[in-house]
Design a protein around this motif. Structure first.
Motif, mmCIF file in Angstrom:
data_model
loop_
_atom_site.group_PDB
_atom_site.id
_atom_site.type_symbol
_atom_site.label_atom_id
_atom_site.label_comp_id
_atom_site.label_asym_id
_atom_site.label_seq_id
_atom_site.Cartn_x
_atom_site.Cartn_y
_atom_site.Cartn_z
ATOM 1 N N UNK A 62 40.914 46.156 36.996
ATOM 2 C CA UNK A 62 41.339 47.666 36.422
ATOM 3 C C UNK A 62 41.239 48.785 37.291
ATOM 4 N N UNK A 63 42.046 49.857 37.291
ATOM 5 C CA UNK A 63 41.991 50.988 38.067
ATOM 6 C C UNK A 63 40.867 51.783 38.038
ATOM 7 N N UNK A 64 40.276 51.908 36.717
ATOM 8 C CA UNK A 64 38.891 52.600 36.197
ATOM 9 C C UNK A 64 37.805 51.654 36.317
ATOM 10 N N UNK A 108 32.219 39.750 33.741
ATOM 11 C CA UNK A 108 32.496 41.056 34.071
ATOM 12 C C UNK A 108 31.631 41.800 35.091
ATOM 13 N N UNK A 109 32.144 42.454 36.189
ATOM 14 C CA UNK A 109 31.523 43.058 37.080
ATOM 15 C C UNK A 109 31.709 44.515 37.209
ATOM 16 N N UNK A 110 30.766 45.222 37.093
ATOM 17 C CA UNK A 110 30.743 46.834 37.135
ATOM 18 C C UNK A 110 30.005 47.537 38.210
ATOM 19 N N UNK A 111 29.980 46.641 39.351
ATOM 20 C CA UNK A 111 29.307 47.125 40.556
ATOM 21 C C UNK A 111 30.104 47.717 41.549
ATOM 22 N N UNK A 112 31.503 47.924 41.393
ATOM 23 C CA UNK A 112 32.573 48.431 42.213
ATOM 24 C C UNK A 112 33.008 49.633 41.510
#
Length: 144
Positions: A62-64, A108-112
């Motif tokens: 995703x872009x966000x 899901x990865x949210x570290x970027x």
């Protein structure tokens, strides 16, 4: 949202390690969320896969970042999990691949800067005892 597909010829153990711990084993655990599947069960089943291509690996990017995406989705009344389920049913239509036929690990990865979901699917239909059929031209999908 962009979806890329890659054929997984690496050992399933390496894939699960990367998804949960990162390339160097130091991915922050707060940045990892298992959306679907069980890592131990995934490995147990995938180890016995008779095919050269053990897994199909999808990257849903995703872009966000996560917070921006959740805010955007909230306006449409859906969650990240619901969006994931919708995409899963697009990639693997339930009339052909009921969920119990698939061995899946979705993380899901949210570290970027860009929130993303890794979807790894074993190349084996556990109900029909055969490899999965993935359309050859399904290498990249763009949703806007």
């Amino acid at each position: 949202m962009i979806v890329n597909r890659k054929v997984g010829r690496t050992k399933p153990e390496g894939r699960v390690y990367y998804l949960l711990l990162g390339k160097d084993g130091n991915r922050p655990q707060k940045a990892v969320e298992i959306l679907d599947g069980n890592p131990e069960l995934f490995l147990r089943l995938a180890k016995h896969n008779p095919y050269k291509t053990k897994t199909y690996n999808f990257l849903i990017s995703f872009a966000e970042n996560r917070e921006e995406l959740e805010s955007k989705l909230e306006k449409s009344g859906i969650t990240i999990e619901e969006l994931y389920r919708e995409l899963l049913s697009y990639l693997f239509p339930p009339e052909y691949y009921p969920r119990e036929a698939l061995n899946i690990l979705a993380v899901a990865h949210s570290d970027t800067d860009n929130f993303h979901i890794h979807l790894t699917v074993e190349n084996y239909d556990h109900l029909n005892k055969k490899s999965l059929y993935i359309p050859v031209n399904l290498t990249e999908i763009r949703f806007y």
